[in-house]
Design a protein around this motif. Structure first.
Motif, PDB file in Angstrom:
ATOM      1  N   ALA A  13       0.980  -1.131   0.568  1.00  0.00           N
ATOM      2  CA  ALA A  13      -0.405   0.245   0.091  1.00  0.00           C
ATOM      3  C   ALA A  13       1.036   1.321   0.189  1.00  0.00           C
ATOM      4  N   VAL A  14       1.924   1.156   0.710  1.00  0.00           N
ATOM      5  CA  VAL A  14       2.769   2.436   0.736  1.00  0.00           C
ATOM      6  C   VAL A  14       3.754   2.410  -0.286  1.00  0.00           C
ATOM      7  N   ASN A  15       4.126   1.473  -1.596  1.00  0.00           N
ATOM      8  CA  ASN A  15       4.986   1.816  -2.318  1.00  0.00           C
ATOM      9  C   ASN A  15       3.082   1.754  -3.534  1.00  0.00           C
ATOM     10  N   GLY A  16       1.909   2.460  -2.989  1.00  0.00           N
ATOM     11  CA  GLY A  16       0.926   2.820  -4.819  1.00  0.00           C
ATOM     12  C   GLY A  16       0.934   1.566  -5.231  1.00  0.00           C
ATOM     13  N   GLY A  17       1.603   0.207  -4.755  1.00  0.00           N
ATOM     14  CA  GLY A  17       0.917  -1.156  -5.565  1.00  0.00           C
ATOM     15  C   GLY A  17       2.061  -1.201  -6.121  1.00  0.00           C
ATOM     16  N   VAL A  18       3.431  -1.029  -6.547  1.00  0.00           N
ATOM     17  CA  VAL A  18       4.526  -0.622  -7.249  1.00  0.00           C
ATOM     18  C   VAL A  18       5.466  -1.966  -6.637  1.00  0.00           C
ATOM     19  N   LYS A  19       5.832  -3.212  -7.629  1.00  0.00           N
ATOM     20  CA  LYS A  19       6.279  -3.987  -7.596  1.00  0.00           C
ATOM     21  C   LYS A  19       7.804  -3.312  -7.503  1.00  0.00           C
ATOM     22  N   GLN A  20       9.024  -3.399  -6.426  1.00  0.00           N
ATOM     23  CA  GLN A  20      10.016  -3.263  -6.094  1.00  0.00           C
ATOM     24  C   GLN A  20      11.551  -4.609  -6.755  1.00  0.00           C
ATOM     25  N   SER A  21      11.995  -3.406  -7.208  1.00  0.00           N
ATOM     26  CA  SER A  21      13.086  -4.585  -8.045  1.00  0.00           C
ATOM     27  C   SER A  21      13.631  -5.683  -6.907  1.00  0.00           C
ATOM     28  N   SER A  22      14.257  -7.226  -7.383  1.00  0.00           N
ATOM     29  CA  SER A  22      15.368  -7.992  -6.183  1.00  0.00           C
ATOM     30  C   SER A  22      16.286  -6.909  -5.575  1.00  0.00           C
ATOM     31  N   TRP A  23      16.708  -5.351  -6.544  1.00  0.00           N
ATOM     32  CA  TRP A  23      18.403  -5.519  -5.709  1.00  0.00           C
ATOM     33  C   TRP A  23      17.847  -4.512  -5.129  1.00  0.00           C
ATOM     34  N   SER A  24      16.731  -3.420  -5.359  1.00  0.00           N
ATOM     35  CA  SER A  24      16.653  -1.963  -4.220  1.00  0.00           C
ATOM     36  C   SER A  24      15.820  -3.203  -3.147  1.00  0.00           C
ATOM     37  N   LYS A  25      15.340  -4.231  -3.005  1.00  0.00           N
ATOM     38  CA  LYS A  25      14.769  -4.792  -1.571  1.00  0.00           C
ATOM     39  C   LYS A  25      15.871  -4.985  -0.861  1.00  0.00           C
ATOM     40  N   ALA A  26      17.108  -5.900  -1.977  1.00  0.00           N
ATOM     41  CA  ALA A  26      18.496  -6.159  -1.615  1.00  0.00           C
ATOM     42  C   ALA A  26      19.387  -4.762  -0.213  1.00  0.00           C
ATOM     43  N   VAL A  27      18.980  -4.410  -1.238  1.00  0.00           N
ATOM     44  CA  VAL A  27      19.874  -2.514   0.023  1.00  0.00           C
ATOM     45  C   VAL A  27      19.018  -1.919   0.456  1.00  0.00           C
ATOM     46  N   SER A  28      17.745  -2.524   0.635  1.00  0.00           N
ATOM     47  CA  SER A  28      16.484  -1.869   1.835  1.00  0.00           C
ATOM     48  C   SER A  28      16.850  -2.589   3.426  1.00  0.00           C
ATOM     49  N   CYS A  29      17.496  -1.821   4.064  1.00  0.00           N
ATOM     50  CA  CYS A  29      16.359  -2.517   5.285  1.00  0.00           C
ATOM     51  C   CYS A  29      15.522  -3.463   5.416  1.00  0.00           C
ATOM     52  N   ARG A  30      15.065  -4.402   5.913  1.00  0.00           N
ATOM     53  CA  ARG A  30      13.601  -5.285   6.358  1.00  0.00           C
ATOM     54  C   ARG A  30      13.504  -5.178   5.417  1.00  0.00           C
ATOM     55  N   ALA A  31      13.589  -5.607   4.263  1.00  0.00           N
ATOM     56  CA  ALA A  31      12.497  -5.281   2.474  1.00  0.00           C
ATOM     57  C   ALA A  31      11.671  -6.704   2.781  1.00  0.00           C
ATOM     58  N   VAL A  32      10.413  -6.314   2.462  1.00  0.00           N
ATOM     59  CA  VAL A  32       9.339  -8.103   2.445  1.00  0.00           C
ATOM     60  C   VAL A  32       9.343  -8.673   0.678  1.00  0.00           C
ATOM     61  N   TRP A  33       9.926  -9.874   0.913  1.00  0.00           N
ATOM     62  CA  TRP A  33      10.031 -10.434   0.237  1.00  0.00           C
ATOM     63  C   TRP A  33       9.145 -11.374  -0.330  1.00  0.00           C
ATOM     64  N   ASP A  34       8.017 -11.253  -1.102  1.00  0.00           N
ATOM     65  CA  ASP A  34       6.510 -11.579  -1.648  1.00  0.00           C
ATOM     66  C   ASP A  34       7.419 -13.169  -1.856  1.00  0.00           C
ATOM     67  N   GLU A  35       8.533 -13.942  -2.707  1.00  0.00           N
ATOM     68  CA  GLU A  35       9.078 -15.180  -3.071  1.00  0.00           C
ATOM     69  C   GLU A  35       9.740 -15.463  -2.317  1.00  0.00           C
ATOM     70  N   LYS A  36       9.817 -16.277  -1.922  1.00  0.00           N
ATOM     71  CA  LYS A  36      11.106 -16.451  -1.168  1.00  0.00           C
ATOM     72  C   LYS A  36      11.991 -17.390  -2.042  1.00  0.00           C
ATOM     73  N   ASP A  37      12.051 -17.658  -3.914  1.00  0.00           N
ATOM     74  CA  ASP A  37      13.344 -17.482  -4.423  1.00  0.00           C
ATOM     75  C   ASP A  37      13.907 -16.300  -4.480  1.00  0.00           C
ATOM     76  N   GLU A  38      12.641 -15.152  -4.510  1.00  0.00           N
ATOM     77  CA  GLU A  38      13.149 -13.627  -4.642  1.00  0.00           C
ATOM     78  C   GLU A  38      14.743 -13.708  -3.962  1.00  0.00           C
ATOM     79  N   PHE A  39      14.257 -14.051  -2.910  1.00  0.00           N
ATOM     80  CA  PHE A  39      15.705 -13.626  -1.304  1.00  0.00           C
ATOM     81  C   PHE A  39      16.390 -14.427  -1.759  1.00  0.00           C
ATOM     82  N   LEU A  40      16.216 -15.949  -2.030  1.00  0.00           N
ATOM     83  CA  LEU A  40      17.120 -16.678  -2.028  1.00  0.00           C
ATOM     84  C   LEU A  40      18.597 -16.633  -3.255  1.00  0.00           C
ATOM     85  N   ASP A  41      17.956 -15.625  -4.491  1.00  0.00           N
ATOM     86  CA  ASP A  41      18.511 -15.568  -5.696  1.00  0.00           C
ATOM     87  C   ASP A  41      19.526 -14.083  -5.266  1.00  0.00           C
ATOM     88  N   VAL A  42      18.728 -13.201  -4.870  1.00  0.00           N
ATOM     89  CA  VAL A  42      19.862 -12.146  -3.842  1.00  0.00           C
ATOM     90  C   VAL A  42      21.038 -12.657  -2.893  1.00  0.00           C
TER      91      VAL A  42
END
Length: 127
Positions: A13-42
């Motif tokens: 809701a805060v992001n306005g429904g826009v999906k963040q890229s994996s790398w932007s999540k990787a460098v942001s603290c306490r990111a929310v990972w929608d899929e397990k594989d996405e975090f494991l890839d990082v």
């Protein structure tokens, strides 16, 4: 509703429904990972980056033998564990426990580290 799914909805809701890229999540603290594989890839690709960096450093500074391998293993596992537990603060049990996250991509990063280390050491210090 679990706290994890609540948190995902709040971030969405805060992001306005826009999906963040994996790398932007990787460098942001306490990111929310929608899929397990996405975090494991990082985690996998961060290990590869660490392997290349340490391979170059070990090759330039003429480090040899078991000491170089042991220090690599400690740094690689330690940095990723700190990233997972302190920076991202993910629930390790969602990913199979601490051991599963610690060994994710370790052997491929170890092989890459050895190749880079050998190439740089041979290029700079071999007579």
């Amino acid at each position: 509703m679990t706290s994890s799914s609540k948190r995902k909805e709040e971030v969405h809701a805060v992001n306005g429904g826009v999906k963040q890229s994996s790398w932007s999540k990787a460098v942001s603290c306490r990111a929310v990972w929608d899929e397990k594989d996405e975090f494991l890839d990082v985690v996998y690709w961060l290990r590869q980056i660490i392997a290349v960096i340490l391979g170059v450093i070990w090759g330039v500074a003429p480090l040899k033998g078991f000491l170089g391998i042991a220090i690599f293993c400690i740094i690689n596992a330690g940095v990723l564990y700190l990233y997972i537990s302190s920076f991202q603060q993910v629930d390790e049990e969602e990913y199979g426990g601490t051991w599963e996250l610690t060994k994710e991509g370790f052997m491929t990063s170890f092989a890459l580290f050895l190749v880079v280390w050998i190439i740089f050491y041979t290029a700079l210090h071999y007579d």
